[in-house]
Design a protein around this motif. Structure first.
Motif, PDB file in Angstrom:
ATOM      1  N   MET A  59       0.831  -1.201   0.000  1.00  0.00           N
ATOM      2  CA  MET A  59       0.000   0.000   0.000  1.00  0.00           C
ATOM      3  C   MET A  59       0.869   1.257   0.000  1.00  0.00           C
ATOM      4  SD  MET A  59      -2.934   1.407  -0.237  1.00  0.00           S
ATOM      5  CE  MET A  59      -3.849  -0.110  -0.267  1.00  0.00           C
ATOM      6  N   LEU A  60       1.997   1.233   0.713  1.00  0.00           N
ATOM      7  CA  LEU A  60       2.921   2.372   0.682  1.00  0.00           C
ATOM      8  C   LEU A  60       3.464   2.582  -0.724  1.00  0.00           C
ATOM      9  CD1 LEU A  60       4.927   1.929   4.013  1.00  0.00           C
ATOM     10  CD2 LEU A  60       3.119   3.605   3.505  1.00  0.00           C
ATOM     11  N   LEU A  61       3.737   1.483  -1.433  1.00  0.00           N
ATOM     12  CA  LEU A  61       4.213   1.594  -2.813  1.00  0.00           C
ATOM     13  C   LEU A  61       3.147   2.223  -3.715  1.00  0.00           C
ATOM     14  CD1 LEU A  61       6.095  -1.804  -3.160  1.00  0.00           C
ATOM     15  CD2 LEU A  61       7.115   0.484  -3.292  1.00  0.00           C
ATOM     16  N   GLN A  62       1.898   1.823  -3.521  1.00  0.00           N
ATOM     17  CA  GLN A  62       0.809   2.412  -4.310  1.00  0.00           C
ATOM     18  C   GLN A  62       0.658   3.899  -4.009  1.00  0.00           C
ATOM     19  OE1 GLN A  62      -2.977   0.286  -4.430  1.00  0.00           O
ATOM     20  NE2 GLN A  62      -1.896  -1.580  -3.866  1.00  0.00           N
ATOM     21  N   LEU A  63       0.699   4.253  -2.725  1.00  0.00           N
ATOM     22  CA  LEU A  63       0.603   5.661  -2.342  1.00  0.00           C
ATOM     23  C   LEU A  63       1.757   6.461  -2.931  1.00  0.00           C
ATOM     24  CD1 LEU A  63      -0.502   5.262   1.378  1.00  0.00           C
ATOM     25  CD2 LEU A  63      -1.790   6.470  -0.399  1.00  0.00           C
ATOM     26  N   ALA A  64       2.960   5.903  -2.850  1.00  0.00           N
ATOM     27  CA  ALA A  64       4.135   6.592  -3.394  1.00  0.00           C
ATOM     28  C   ALA A  64       3.973   6.840  -4.887  1.00  0.00           C
ATOM     29  CB  ALA A  64       5.397   5.774  -3.114  1.00  0.00           C
ATOM     30  N   GLN A  65       3.491   5.844  -5.600  1.00  0.00           N
ATOM     31  CA  GLN A  65       3.316   5.992  -7.043  1.00  0.00           C
ATOM     32  C   GLN A  65       2.292   7.081  -7.361  1.00  0.00           C
ATOM     33  OE1 GLN A  65       2.184   2.415  -9.086  1.00  0.00           O
ATOM     34  NE2 GLN A  65       2.881   3.211 -11.031  1.00  0.00           N
ATOM     35  N   VAL A  66       1.163   7.060  -6.669  1.00  0.00           N
ATOM     36  CA  VAL A  66       0.109   8.054  -6.893  1.00  0.00           C
ATOM     37  C   VAL A  66       0.606   9.466  -6.550  1.00  0.00           C
ATOM     38  CG1 VAL A  66      -2.110   8.840  -5.959  1.00  0.00           C
ATOM     39  CG2 VAL A  66      -1.821   6.454  -6.628  1.00  0.00           C
ATOM     40  N   LEU A  67       1.454   9.559  -5.520  1.00  0.00           N
ATOM     41  CA  LEU A  67       1.941  10.870  -5.081  1.00  0.00           C
ATOM     42  C   LEU A  67       3.203  11.326  -5.815  1.00  0.00           C
ATOM     43  CD1 LEU A  67       1.343  10.388  -1.256  1.00  0.00           C
ATOM     44  CD2 LEU A  67       0.000  11.809  -2.835  1.00  0.00           C
ATOM     45  N   GLY A  68       3.717  10.485  -6.707  1.00  0.00           N
ATOM     46  CA  GLY A  68       4.903  10.863  -7.466  1.00  0.00           C
ATOM     47  C   GLY A  68       6.196  10.788  -6.678  1.00  0.00           C
ATOM     48  N   VAL A  69       6.214   9.962  -5.639  1.00  0.00           N
ATOM     49  CA  VAL A  69       7.410   9.793  -4.813  1.00  0.00           C
ATOM     50  C   VAL A  69       8.331   8.793  -5.490  1.00  0.00           C
ATOM     51  CG1 VAL A  69       8.241   8.925  -2.585  1.00  0.00           C
ATOM     52  CG2 VAL A  69       6.201  10.361  -2.689  1.00  0.00           C
ATOM     53  N   ARG A  70       9.590   9.155  -5.659  1.00  0.00           N
ATOM     54  CA  ARG A  70      10.546   8.275  -6.337  1.00  0.00           C
ATOM     55  C   ARG A  70      11.265   7.333  -5.386  1.00  0.00           C
ATOM     56  NH1 ARG A  70      12.186  13.274  -9.291  1.00  0.00           N
ATOM     57  NH2 ARG A  70      10.838  13.284 -11.096  1.00  0.00           N
ATOM     58  N   ASP A  71      11.433   7.739  -4.143  1.00  0.00           N
ATOM     59  CA  ASP A  71      12.165   6.942  -3.162  1.00  0.00           C
ATOM     60  C   ASP A  71      11.249   6.733  -1.965  1.00  0.00           C
ATOM     61  OD1 ASP A  71      13.845   5.995  -1.126  1.00  0.00           O
ATOM     62  OD2 ASP A  71      15.532   7.207  -1.781  1.00  0.00           O
ATOM     63  N   LEU A  72      10.900   5.483  -1.678  1.00  0.00           N
ATOM     64  CA  LEU A  72       9.924   5.186  -0.641  1.00  0.00           C
ATOM     65  C   LEU A  72      10.366   5.658   0.739  1.00  0.00           C
ATOM     66  CD1 LEU A  72       7.127   4.002  -0.366  1.00  0.00           C
ATOM     67  CD2 LEU A  72       8.166   1.781   0.049  1.00  0.00           C
ATOM     68  N   THR A  73      11.645   5.863   0.949  1.00  0.00           N
ATOM     69  CA  THR A  73      12.087   6.345   2.264  1.00  0.00           C
ATOM     70  C   THR A  73      11.617   7.776   2.522  1.00  0.00           C
ATOM     71  OG1 THR A  73      14.257   7.002   1.421  1.00  0.00           O
ATOM     72  CG2 THR A  73      14.073   4.797   2.386  1.00  0.00           C
ATOM     73  N   GLU A  74      11.125   8.481   1.499  1.00  0.00           N
ATOM     74  CA  GLU A  74      10.514   9.794   1.727  1.00  0.00           C
ATOM     75  C   GLU A  74       9.234   9.649   2.551  1.00  0.00           C
ATOM     76  OE1 GLU A  74       9.985  12.324  -1.728  1.00  0.00           O
ATOM     77  OE2 GLU A  74      11.686  11.340  -2.677  1.00  0.00           O
ATOM     78  N   ILE A  75       8.570   8.508   2.413  1.00  0.00           N
ATOM     79  CA  ILE A  75       7.347   8.252   3.170  1.00  0.00           C
ATOM     80  C   ILE A  75       7.651   7.515   4.468  1.00  0.00           C
ATOM     81  CG2 ILE A  75       5.179   6.944   3.183  1.00  0.00           C
ATOM     82  CD1 ILE A  75       4.877   7.609   0.245  1.00  0.00           C
ATOM     83  N   ASP A  76       8.501   6.516   4.403  1.00  0.00           N
ATOM     84  CA  ASP A  76       8.784   5.689   5.572  1.00  0.00           C
ATOM     85  C   ASP A  76      10.290   5.586   5.793  1.00  0.00           C
ATOM     86  OD1 ASP A  76       8.843   3.907   7.650  1.00  0.00           O
ATOM     87  OD2 ASP A  76       7.893   2.266   6.586  1.00  0.00           O
ATOM     88  N   ALA A  77      10.855   6.584   6.428  1.00  0.00           N
ATOM     89  CA  ALA A  77      12.306   6.618   6.659  1.00  0.00           C
ATOM     90  C   ALA A  77      12.725   5.738   7.823  1.00  0.00           C
ATOM     91  CB  ALA A  77      12.756   8.048   6.922  1.00  0.00           C
ATOM     92  N   LEU A  78      11.766   5.264   8.606  1.00  0.00           N
ATOM     93  CA  LEU A  78      12.108   4.531   9.820  1.00  0.00           C
ATOM     94  C   LEU A  78      12.102   3.022   9.668  1.00  0.00           C
ATOM     95  CD1 LEU A  78      10.040   6.672  12.333  1.00  0.00           C
ATOM     96  CD2 LEU A  78      12.433   6.928  11.683  1.00  0.00           C
ATOM     97  N   SER A  79      11.515   2.516   8.604  1.00  0.00           N
ATOM     98  CA  SER A  79      11.419   1.075   8.422  1.00  0.00           C
ATOM     99  C   SER A  79      12.800   0.471   8.169  1.00  0.00           C
ATOM    100  CB  SER A  79      10.505   0.754   7.243  1.00  0.00           C
ATOM    101  OG  SER A  79      10.524  -0.625   6.971  1.00  0.00           O
ATOM    102  N   PRO A  80      13.229  -0.497   8.987  1.00  0.00           N
ATOM    103  CA  PRO A  80      14.554  -1.093   8.796  1.00  0.00           C
ATOM    104  C   PRO A  80      14.751  -1.705   7.418  1.00  0.00           C
ATOM    105  CG  PRO A  80      13.584  -1.813  10.872  1.00  0.00           C
ATOM    106  CD  PRO A  80      12.531  -1.053  10.126  1.00  0.00           C
ATOM    107  N   SER A  81      13.720  -2.334   6.861  1.00  0.00           N
ATOM    108  CA  SER A  81      13.880  -2.947   5.541  1.00  0.00           C
ATOM    109  C   SER A  81      14.075  -1.883   4.470  1.00  0.00           C
ATOM    110  CB  SER A  81      12.683  -3.831   5.200  1.00  0.00           C
ATOM    111  OG  SER A  81      11.508  -3.060   5.121  1.00  0.00           O
ATOM    112  N   LEU A  82      13.428  -0.739   4.621  1.00  0.00           N
ATOM    113  CA  LEU A  82      13.588   0.330   3.644  1.00  0.00           C
ATOM    114  C   LEU A  82      14.943   1.014   3.802  1.00  0.00           C
ATOM    115  CD1 LEU A  82      10.072   1.985   3.622  1.00  0.00           C
ATOM    116  CD2 LEU A  82      10.978   0.220   2.122  1.00  0.00           C
ATOM    117  N   ALA A  83      15.379   1.161   5.017  1.00  0.00           N
ATOM    118  CA  ALA A  83      16.671   1.813   5.244  1.00  0.00           C
ATOM    119  C   ALA A  83      17.795   1.023   4.587  1.00  0.00           C
ATOM    120  CB  ALA A  83      16.924   1.949   6.744  1.00  0.00           C
ATOM    121  N   LYS A  84      17.659  -0.311   4.560  1.00  0.00           N
ATOM    122  CA  LYS A  84      18.691  -1.152   3.936  1.00  0.00           C
ATOM    123  C   LYS A  84      18.594  -1.141   2.422  1.00  0.00           C
ATOM    124  CE  LYS A  84      17.745  -4.890   6.171  1.00  0.00           C
ATOM    125  NZ  LYS A  84      17.720  -6.268   6.611  1.00  0.00           N
TER     126      LYS A  84
END
Length: 99
Positions: A59-84
């Motif tokens: 769902m975060l990926l879908q939101l990012a796409q709709v909002l034009g976000v290129r890097d998902l860490t702009e939305i979720d900078a705290l998730s350990p899997s995303l940080a890696k």
């Protein structure tokens, strides 16, 4: 389309980040929620931090796409899997990185 800079997002929750990015892109809650197949009330609850758990990665990926976000860490900078993995929206490797 204006993208928020990192100082606008620093120290913010996932919901606050989504709301900042959404308003900066000029999209209403109704439009964004509709594009990801959810209700406006659901998106309001996400933005206000009223959900028990944050939205799942897909769902975060879908939101990012709709909002034009290129890097998902702009939305979720705290998730350990995303940080890696620094998942890039639209990157065909994202499924392998997030598995």
């Amino acid at each position: 389309m204006a993208q928020p800079n990192s100082s606008d997002l620093a120290g913010r929750t996932i919901g606050e980040r989504i709301q900042i990015i959404r308003t900066r892109t000029g999209k209403s809650r109704a439009v964004v929620a509709g594009l990801v197949g959810r209700s406006e009330d659901w998106l309001r609850d996400v933005e206000k931090g009223r959900l028990q758990n944050p939205p799942p990665l897909d769902m975060l990926l879908q939101l990012a796409q709709v909002l034009g976000v290129r890097d998902l860490t702009e939305i979720d900078a705290l998730s350990p899997s995303l940080a890696k993995s620094r998942i890039r929206v639209g990157d065909p490797r994202r499924q392998a990185d997030s598995a």
